[in-house]
Scaffold this active site. Structure first.
Site: not given
Ligand code: PXP
Length: 260
Positions: A6, A8-9, A42, A44, A48, A69, A100, A150, A213, A235
């Site tokens: 992931n 996103d970060h 994701h 959103r 963000r 996502e 989330t 998931e 997550h 992520g």
């Molecule tokens: N899976 C889903 C459905 C999520 O919403 C997230 C967070 O965006 C992740 C996995 C990844 O989570 P993390 O960033 O805590 O590894």
């Protein structure tokens, strides 16, 4: 085990300065070249981190399948059907949350979720539902027509961190989990058992099973021992670790440029 990275970060860091650095496509290439099996993003509602333009360019340039996502908001779903990712994962979304929190409420929102699944299927996009690890939520996901679930590992990860890291001594300590160690150990076992039972049941009734997550370098081994889980989406911990695996080199490089 498939690893969904992931990214996103990386966009969180970019959006903090509203510049084009770090470039999300660089993150995509690095993940693709270093063993990721899938890219997870994701989109959103509050944008963000990942922006619409990021999602389109990731879809265009990714050498790996993209797991997108998204919430069940209709305007977001319209973008998703246009993007046509390899899979859509429906997640709950609240604007004020940091990340989330909790899985999709597949009972309260069954009509909206079923509408979203039908719409995505019309565009031949397979659907995964991000749910809390319970047999009831797994059964409902199957009934609603999802191909995959998931399992939300956030609760497991929080208990693990309160028991095995310095989290309980930090500003981010989780109040509800400020419990004696033996109580945390019992809750940890129960949370792993709930994930394992939900995964087994999902596989038995014909659903693919992912988990994600809060998974990190310390707790991921617990998920590896559940054979029915065939995909992890991770992520935060990967991006956090990359700061330290790259910071020394980054400082050295700037020192070289600023040395007369
Ligand atoms: N899976 C889903 C459905 C999520 O919403 C997230 C967070 O965006 C992740 C996995 C990844 O989570 P993390 O960033 O805590 O590894």
């Amino acid at each position: 085990m498939k690893l969904g990275v992931n990214i996103d970060h990386v966009a969180v860091l970019r959006e903090a300065r509203r510049v084009n650095d770090p470039d999300i496509l660089n993150a995509l290439y690095v993940a693709c070249q270093n063993g990721a099996d899938q890219i997870t993003i994701h989109l959103r509602e509050d944008r963000r981190h990942i922006q619409d333009a990021d999602a389109y360019s990731i879809m265009k340039h990714s050498a790996l399948p993209v797991n997108l996502e998204c919430s069940i908001n209709k305007s977001i779903l319209n973008i998703v059907t246009d993007l046509k990712p390899h899979r859509a994962t429906l997640v709950p979304e609240k604007r004020e949350e940091v990340t989330t929190e909790g899985g999709l409420d597949v009972f309260t929102y069954e009509d909206e979720i079923s509408y979203a699944i039908e719409l995505l299927h019309d565009y031949i996009i397979p659907v995964s539902l991000f749910i809390d690890p319970s047999i009831e939520a797994v059964e409902k996901s199957k009934e609603l027509g999802a191909e995959m679930v998931e399992l939300h590992t956030g609760s497991f990860a929080n208990i693990f961190a309160m028991l095995n890291s310095s989290l309980s001594h930090s500003n981010h300590s989780i109040k509800e989990l400020d419990l004696p160690r033996h109580e945390l150990s019992i809750r940890l076992e129960k949370s792993i058992a709930a994930i394992s039972e939900a995964a087994k049941h999902a596989k038995k009734i014909g659903l693919e099973v992912a988990a994600g997550h809060g998974l990190n370098y310390h707790n991921v081994s617990h998920m590896m021992s559940i054979a029915e889980i065939t995909e992890l989406n991770i992520g935060q911990s990967i991006v956090a670790k990359s700061v330290f695996s790259g910071l020394a080199q980054a400082v050295k490089e700037m020192k070289r440029l600023t040395t007369r």
